[in-house]
Design an enzyme around this catalytic site. Sequence first.
Site, PDB file in Angstrom:
ATOM      1  N   ASP A 205       1.001  -1.319   0.107  1.00 60.23           N
ATOM      2  CA  ASP A 205       0.055  -0.126  -0.149  1.00 60.23           C
ATOM      3  C   ASP A 205       0.824   1.236  -0.035  1.00 60.23           C
ATOM      4  O   ASP A 205       2.173   1.145   0.393  1.00 60.23           O
ATOM      5  CB  ASP A 205      -0.829  -0.003   1.243  1.00 60.23           C
TER       6      ASP A 205
ATOM      7  N   GLU B 156       0.099  -0.629   5.703  1.00 55.61           N
ATOM      8  CA  GLU B 156       0.990  -0.031   6.605  1.00 55.61           C
ATOM      9  C   GLU B 156       0.972   1.428   6.808  1.00 55.61           C
ATOM     10  O   GLU B 156       1.016   2.003   7.910  1.00 55.61           O
ATOM     11  CB  GLU B 156       2.302  -0.370   6.285  1.00 55.61           C
TER      12      GLU B 156
END
Length: 452
Positions: A96, A158
């Site tokens: 991500d 994250e």
Amino acid sequence: MTAALSPSESELRETLAQVLPAVRADLEDLVRIPSVYADPARAADVQRSAEAVARLLREAGFAQVDVVSEGGAPAVIAHHPAPPGAPTVLLYAHHDVQPTGDVTAWTSPPFEPTERGERLYARGAADDKAGIAAHLAAFRAHGGAPPVGVTVFVEGEEESGSPSLTRLLHTYRDRLAADAIVIADSANWDVGVPALTVSLRGLADCVVEVRTLGHAVHSGLWGGVAPDALTTLCRLLATLHHPDGSVAVAGLPQGEAADLDYPEERVRAESSLLDGVQQLGTGSVVSRLWNGPAIAVIGIDAPTVAASSNTLVPVARAKVSLRVPPGTDAHAALAALTEHLRSHVGWGAQVTVTGGETGQPCAIDASGPAYDAARSSFRDAWDGTEPVDMGMGGSIPFIAEFVDAFPDAAVLVTGVEDPDTRAHGVDEGLHLAEFERVCLAETLLLARLARG
């Protein structure tokens, strides 16, 4: 002068050089997927990103690859079994990425990888899709048959604080257990100078609300008698720092970091300090950045200048962000900040403090065979340059979770970033020569961890 490698390691270097062009192409394909988990509209892209990572790992030769989720973003777990008697290494990265911010501020489109000079520019080109690519490069350089077991864990949230990571670690603990964990989500000391990250600050934040009036009143009729909430809030926020800029909240200690020189001109260049603006606090730069607390006001709810009127503001709010030094519990730090705000509000104003996100700091004892193998691999990949043990002023709370979940594993925090990477910012860029060194270092590390 290039450091001398064993014959087998020289072959690894040659093989790595052969696979790097394909690795870069795969990195660019991953970067083109706008996997912003924080944006609900990008949910399909985040899923597509996870599937793309899984496909790459399958094609690289991993025996078992799964896309998994524990109520959050999709993550990828891949496993290649260890030869008899060999250790297992867990390689972590995340797929991500941060939102782009103002797209028009980028020199080139943020999701179209573009090479300029020594860098590849795009959102996620460094943080942290380059970490995924480095793991792929090392595995491919070993021909898909490294001398150690390899588990790859690629997280998908994250940048949003890893909210489901604890559940993932619990559910898949047996599959993720390893003798050494390489977390490729940090930075090097400088271009040309490798580093192991051995400490990270934690984080905590809160929203403080100040109320002074039941409703807005005319500033001419009541100014000078009734305090407005915005002025009261400003005075409260000003108590968070001493005149020299050091944090004034009790219970947040300032520790000492390694004796590393961080020249004034480098601080100004990398932080973009304007001419005449002074640094905050006292003591060495690295101690303040890595081992000390930091408080910043990162948002205020109040009337805008354009919408303001001649009235006393009845209520104002601010979001306060705290970086927690290693050795201090993040929850205790938030409690100290909350108590300070409650006890320092002036003029009898009503104050409410609402706690927000917390993440624990982390300090790693970077001694032992795995760390020796990492340092020697860095040294050889950077042509003899000695690696630095450095701290990180930013927060990566999930590292503390890995340390807690796998207390017997050696946790190696590495990364592809450098001081000018601009991760999270406009024109994020990956230094391509440094990326190649990172890939070589990890390739050598897998070989050297097999020796024990």
